[in-house]
Design a protein around this motif. Structure first.
Motif, PDB file in Angstrom:
ATOM      1  N   GLN A   1      15.882  48.713 -26.537  1.00 12.00           N
ATOM      2  CA  GLN A   1      16.864  49.773 -26.366  1.00 12.00           C
ATOM      3  C   GLN A   1      17.056  50.568 -27.655  1.00 12.00           C
ATOM      4  OE1 GLN A   1      20.262  47.580 -24.970  1.00 12.00           O
ATOM      5  NE2 GLN A   1      19.556  47.569 -22.823  1.00 12.00           N
ATOM      6  N   GLN A   2      17.000  49.884 -28.808  1.00 13.03           N
ATOM      7  CA  GLN A   2      17.200  50.568 -30.087  1.00 13.03           C
ATOM      8  C   GLN A   2      16.007  51.443 -30.466  1.00 13.03           C
ATOM      9  OE1 GLN A   2      18.640  48.143 -33.394  1.00 13.03           O
ATOM     10  NE2 GLN A   2      19.470  46.656 -31.956  1.00 13.03           N
ATOM     11  N   SER A   3      14.792  50.973 -30.145  1.00 11.43           N
ATOM     12  CA  SER A   3      13.588  51.672 -30.590  1.00 11.43           C
ATOM     13  C   SER A   3      12.987  52.589 -29.532  1.00 11.43           C
ATOM     14  CB  SER A   3      12.528  50.657 -31.013  1.00 11.43           C
ATOM     15  OG  SER A   3      12.137  49.856 -29.898  1.00 11.43           O
ATOM     16  N   GLY A   4      13.235  52.290 -28.275  1.00 16.42           N
ATOM     17  CA  GLY A   4      12.618  53.056 -27.205  1.00 16.42           C
ATOM     18  C   GLY A   4      11.220  52.592 -26.853  1.00 16.42           C
ATOM     19  N   PHE A   5      10.764  51.530 -27.521  1.00 14.53           N
ATOM     20  CA  PHE A   5       9.448  50.960 -27.244  1.00 14.53           C
ATOM     21  C   PHE A   5       9.597  49.473 -26.934  1.00 14.53           C
ATOM     22  CE2 PHE A   5       8.646  54.520 -30.120  1.00 14.53           C
ATOM     23  CZ  PHE A   5       7.658  55.211 -29.437  1.00 14.53           C
ATOM     24  N   LYS A   6       8.690  48.987 -26.092  1.00 12.94           N
ATOM     25  CA  LYS A   6       8.706  47.562 -25.779  1.00 12.94           C
ATOM     26  C   LYS A   6       8.163  46.784 -26.969  1.00 12.94           C
ATOM     27  CE  LYS A   6       8.053  44.493 -21.889  1.00 12.94           C
ATOM     28  NZ  LYS A   6       7.684  44.410 -20.471  1.00 12.94           N
ATOM     29  N   PRO A   7       8.919  45.849 -27.514  1.00 11.14           N
ATOM     30  CA  PRO A   7       8.466  45.126 -28.711  1.00 11.14           C
ATOM     31  C   PRO A   7       7.349  44.127 -28.394  1.00 11.14           C
ATOM     32  CG  PRO A   7      10.529  44.208 -27.945  1.00 11.14           C
ATOM     33  CD  PRO A   7      10.247  45.418 -27.081  1.00 11.14           C
ATOM     34  N   GLN A   8       6.535  43.866 -29.401  1.00  8.47           N
ATOM     35  CA  GLN A   8       5.531  42.827 -29.314  1.00  8.47           C
ATOM     36  C   GLN A   8       5.999  41.608 -30.086  1.00  8.47           C
ATOM     37  OE1 GLN A   8       1.912  45.038 -30.596  1.00  8.47           O
ATOM     38  NE2 GLN A   8       1.131  44.601 -28.555  1.00  8.47           N
ATOM     39  N   ILE A   9       5.407  40.479 -29.772  1.00  9.26           N
ATOM     40  CA  ILE A   9       5.773  39.221 -30.434  1.00  9.26           C
ATOM     41  C   ILE A   9       4.557  38.699 -31.169  1.00  9.26           C
ATOM     42  CG2 ILE A   9       6.559  36.850 -30.108  1.00  9.26           C
ATOM     43  CD1 ILE A   9       7.252  39.356 -27.389  1.00  9.26           C
ATOM     44  N   ILE A  10       4.729  38.344 -32.435  1.00 10.29           N
ATOM     45  CA  ILE A  10       3.640  37.808 -33.232  1.00 10.29           C
ATOM     46  C   ILE A  10       4.038  36.418 -33.733  1.00 10.29           C
ATOM     47  CG2 ILE A  10       4.474  38.960 -35.337  1.00 10.29           C
ATOM     48  CD1 ILE A  10       1.495  39.225 -36.167  1.00 10.29           C
ATOM     49  N   LEU A  11       3.150  35.464 -33.540  1.00  8.15           N
ATOM     50  CA  LEU A  11       3.443  34.096 -33.965  1.00  8.15           C
ATOM     51  C   LEU A  11       2.152  33.370 -34.319  1.00  8.15           C
ATOM     52  CD1 LEU A  11       2.751  31.990 -31.350  1.00  8.15           C
ATOM     53  CD2 LEU A  11       4.712  33.198 -30.418  1.00  8.15           C
ATOM     54  N   GLU A  12       2.312  32.274 -35.023  1.00  9.37           N
ATOM     55  CA  GLU A  12       1.177  31.439 -35.423  1.00  9.37           C
ATOM     56  C   GLU A  12       1.114  30.205 -34.521  1.00  9.37           C
ATOM     57  OE1 GLU A  12      -0.085  28.546 -39.196  1.00  9.37           O
ATOM     58  OE2 GLU A  12       1.616  29.917 -39.359  1.00  9.37           O
ATOM     59  N   PRO A  13      -0.045  29.927 -33.900  1.00  5.48           N
ATOM     60  CA  PRO A  13      -0.147  28.724 -33.062  1.00  5.48           C
ATOM     61  C   PRO A  13       0.155  27.471 -33.880  1.00  5.48           C
ATOM     62  CG  PRO A  13      -2.063  30.144 -32.775  1.00  5.48           C
ATOM     63  CD  PRO A  13      -1.300  30.687 -33.939  1.00  5.48           C
ATOM     64  N   THR A  14       1.036  26.642 -33.358  1.00  2.45           N
ATOM     65  CA  THR A  14       1.443  25.418 -34.053  1.00  2.45           C
ATOM     66  C   THR A  14       1.228  24.239 -33.130  1.00  2.45           C
ATOM     67  OG1 THR A  14       3.130  26.711 -35.205  1.00  2.45           O
ATOM     68  CG2 THR A  14       3.288  24.326 -35.378  1.00  2.45           C
ATOM     69  N   GLY A  15       0.066  23.592 -33.271  1.00  6.47           N
ATOM     70  CA  GLY A  15      -0.219  22.459 -32.396  1.00  6.47           C
ATOM     71  C   GLY A  15      -0.131  22.884 -30.942  1.00  6.47           C
ATOM     72  N   HIS A  16       0.714  22.176 -30.205  1.00  5.70           N
ATOM     73  CA  HIS A  16       0.947  22.536 -28.801  1.00  5.70           C
ATOM     74  C   HIS A  16       2.358  23.065 -28.587  1.00  5.70           C
ATOM     75  CE1 HIS A  16       2.407  18.386 -29.313  1.00  5.70           C
ATOM     76  NE2 HIS A  16       3.331  18.726 -28.444  1.00  5.70           N
ATOM     77  N   TYR A  17       3.151  23.165 -29.669  1.00  3.33           N
ATOM     78  CA  TYR A  17       4.551  23.547 -29.534  1.00  3.33           C
ATOM     79  C   TYR A  17       4.734  24.995 -29.094  1.00  3.33           C
ATOM     80  CZ  TYR A  17       5.094  19.240 -32.232  1.00  3.33           C
ATOM     81  OH  TYR A  17       5.027  17.951 -32.673  1.00  3.33           O
ATOM     82  N   HIS A  18       3.742  25.845 -29.370  1.00  2.91           N
ATOM     83  CA  HIS A  18       3.884  27.261 -29.035  1.00  2.91           C
ATOM     84  C   HIS A  18       3.558  27.552 -27.578  1.00  2.91           C
ATOM     85  CE1 HIS A  18      -0.438  26.884 -29.568  1.00  2.91           C
ATOM     86  NE2 HIS A  18      -0.589  28.016 -28.918  1.00  2.91           N
ATOM     87  N   ARG A  19       2.912  26.619 -26.879  1.00  2.00           N
ATOM     88  CA  ARG A  19       2.416  26.894 -25.533  1.00  2.00           C
ATOM     89  C   ARG A  19       3.537  27.245 -24.546  1.00  2.00           C
ATOM     90  NH1 ARG A  19      -2.939  25.155 -24.262  1.00  2.00           N
ATOM     91  NH2 ARG A  19      -4.005  24.232 -26.045  1.00  2.00           N
ATOM     92  N   VAL A  20       4.609  26.475 -24.577  1.00  2.08           N
ATOM     93  CA  VAL A  20       5.722  26.723 -23.640  1.00  2.08           C
ATOM     94  C   VAL A  20       6.347  28.084 -23.912  1.00  2.08           C
ATOM     95  CG1 VAL A  20       7.976  25.907 -22.868  1.00  2.08           C
ATOM     96  CG2 VAL A  20       6.179  24.252 -23.391  1.00  2.08           C
ATOM     97  N   LEU A  21       6.498  28.418 -25.186  1.00  4.67           N
ATOM     98  CA  LEU A  21       7.090  29.701 -25.561  1.00  4.67           C
ATOM     99  C   LEU A  21       6.205  30.859 -25.121  1.00  4.67           C
ATOM    100  CD1 LEU A  21       9.243  31.333 -27.081  1.00  4.67           C
ATOM    101  CD2 LEU A  21       7.934  30.945 -29.191  1.00  4.67           C
TER     102      LEU A  21
ATOM    103  N   SER B   1      17.192  38.413 -24.558  1.00  4.71           N
ATOM    104  CA  SER B   1      18.222  39.419 -24.839  1.00  4.71           C
ATOM    105  C   SER B   1      17.939  40.140 -26.163  1.00  4.71           C
ATOM    106  CB  SER B   1      19.600  38.763 -24.882  1.00  4.71           C
ATOM    107  OG  SER B   1      19.694  37.860 -25.982  1.00  4.71           O
ATOM    108  N   LEU B   2      17.402  39.416 -27.158  1.00  3.27           N
ATOM    109  CA  LEU B   2      17.033  40.050 -28.425  1.00  3.27           C
ATOM    110  C   LEU B   2      15.912  41.071 -28.206  1.00  3.27           C
ATOM    111  CD1 LEU B   2      17.028  37.005 -30.907  1.00  3.27           C
ATOM    112  CD2 LEU B   2      18.663  38.898 -30.843  1.00  3.27           C
ATOM    113  N   LEU B   3      14.949  40.717 -27.363  1.00  2.12           N
ATOM    114  CA  LEU B   3      13.848  41.631 -27.073  1.00  2.12           C
ATOM    115  C   LEU B   3      14.341  42.887 -26.351  1.00  2.12           C
ATOM    116  CD1 LEU B   3      11.260  38.927 -25.955  1.00  2.12           C
ATOM    117  CD2 LEU B   3      10.959  40.487 -27.891  1.00  2.12           C
ATOM    118  N   ILE B   4      15.256  42.705 -25.421  1.00  3.08           N
ATOM    119  CA  ILE B   4      15.798  43.852 -24.679  1.00  3.08           C
ATOM    120  C   ILE B   4      16.597  44.760 -25.608  1.00  3.08           C
ATOM    121  CG2 ILE B   4      17.414  44.531 -22.866  1.00  3.08           C
ATOM    122  CD1 ILE B   4      16.563  41.994 -21.347  1.00  3.08           C
TER     123      ILE B   4
END
Length: 398
Positions: free
Chosen positions: A51-71, A44-47
């Motif tokens: 809507q506010q920007s008119g562009f589809k947002p990208q997500i940037i994150l740092e790999p943390t062990g295996h915890y990021h895989r599910v996300l 919902s935050l991404l949507i």
């Protein structure tokens, strides 16, 4: 500028910070749990940001062990582009400020700010299911193998305390026949009482038809070990420890055999593995590790990126008028890919299996390079060949 969400990933939760553009955050950082409801909140935050920007947002994150895989799997399934930042880049981004602040919220902020500092970010590719399965299986095989090696070292020390010289009886101390014979010899009184009936004991341990010559040789060697054995009685603790280790070794051997069977079956569905097997000295095991670690070759635009991924690229040090002439490899990257490339060189040079690689090695040696430096240069060359083969879909050419 496109909107972005910086995510600091932890175990079971993540902290997200939304940005419309650089230095223009949307609201405050928010904690998202790694649950269906938490992921729905993130969506919902991404949507809302779209809507506010008119562009589809990208997500940037740092790999943390295996915890990021599910996300990452969830976000890619929802058709969002995810950028995985090298931990070294994320660490440098956190150190740009003068104040010493380290919180999950500040980390999410720095990741979002890092996104706007560069323009050539590449989205993390959606992995093929077969490649993902192959990576899990090859890494599990490596883990079990490391445990198996430690178990063999422990077992060898116990055998030396119980039956000194036993390792001279069998070429492979940890073969099934050898382990079965050790189980048969474990008794409170020791091995001496078995010396009168060694032929039957060894025959039972072999559990297969053996020639009389082989049997007589093993009986002779085992009798010599019994006669020279100074141990007359085995302590309870030593006997129980060795029995447990023999059981563990058997289980590890079964697990490794099963893993190798599964790896072979999965590899037969991946054409890249068959391509790399065309390199002289590279068998199924090395080919599967290389393919599993590299993944989709289309994510790389130059072979030097594959070399850097393996940590085989040379480090560079230059300051003022000084430029270092002896530089070590960075070793920043996949140690599994680096080891596979090294073993491919060793196997290719052995007995001249790979004439092309041998010629390159001899060239480096003629330039005065030490053996290890020449081998690393060959490993670098092998990864260049691997990249070209995966990109073009063509086998190795001598």
């Amino acid at each position: 500028m496109k909107p972005v969400i910086g995510i600091d990933v932890a175990k079971g939760k993540s902290v997200v910070q939304c940005f419309l553009k650089r230095n223009r955050p949307v609201g405050r950082a928010e904690t998202i749990l790694h649950t269906p409801k938490g992921f729905e909140r993130l969506k919902s935050l991404l949507i809302e940001l779209e809507q506010q920007s008119g562009f589809k947002p990208q997500i940037i994150l740092e790999p943390t062990g295996h915890y990021h895989r599910v996300l990452v799997q969830y976000l890619q399934r929802e058709a969002f582009e995810v950028i995985l930042v090298n931990p070294l880049q994320a660490q440098r981004a956190r150190r740009t400020g003068l104040r010493k602040v380290k919180t999950d919220e500040s980390d999410a902020w720095h990741l979002g700010d890092l996104y706007y500092q560069e323009e050539d970010w590449l989205a993390h590719p959606l992995k093929d299911k077969a490649l993902t399965d192959l990576q899990f299986l090859t890494r599990q095989h490596e883990f079990v193998t490391s445990l198996y090696v430690q178990a063999k070292l422990n077992t060898r020390s116990l055998i030396d305390q119980m039956i000194p010289g036993y390792e001279n009886v069998f070429k492979d101390l940890f073969s099934k026949t050898s382990l079965n014979l050790l189980k048969a010899c474990l008794s409170p009184e020791g091995i001496q009482e078995r010396c009168d009936n060694l032929h039957e004991v060894i025959k039972e341990a072999a559990r297969a038809s053996r020639s009389d010559v082989w049997m007589n040789k093993k009986v002779e060697l085992m009798r010599a070990v019994c006669e020279a054995n100074p141990v007359t009685a085995i302590g309870f603790g030593l006997r129980q420890s060795l029995q447990l280790m023999l059981k563990i070794l058997g289980e590890f051997q079964e697990q490794l055999a099963e893993l190798e069977r599964m790896i072979y079956e999965v590899s037969q569905t991946i054409p890249q593995v068959q391509l790399l097997e065309s390199i002289p000295g590279v068998g199924t095991k090395l080919a599967t590790v290389m393919v599993a670690e590299i993944g989709d070759a289309s994510q790389f635009s130059h072979p030097k990126q594959v070399v850097a991924m393996a940590g085989l690229d040379p480090s560079v040090f230059s300051s003022g008028k000084f430029t270092a002439s002896e530089n070590k490899i960075t070793k920043r990257g996949s140690k599994r890919l680096r080891r596979a490339a090294y073993l491919a060189v060793i196997c290719g040079l052995r007995k001249g299996l790979n004439p092309r690689l041998r010629a390159y090695y001899d060239k480096k040696k003629s330039e005065g390079k030490p053996h290890k430096v020449a081998v690393i240069a060959c490993a670098n060359k092998v990864l260049h060949h691997v990249y070209a083969m995966l990109k073009k879909g063509q086998p190795y050419a001598l």
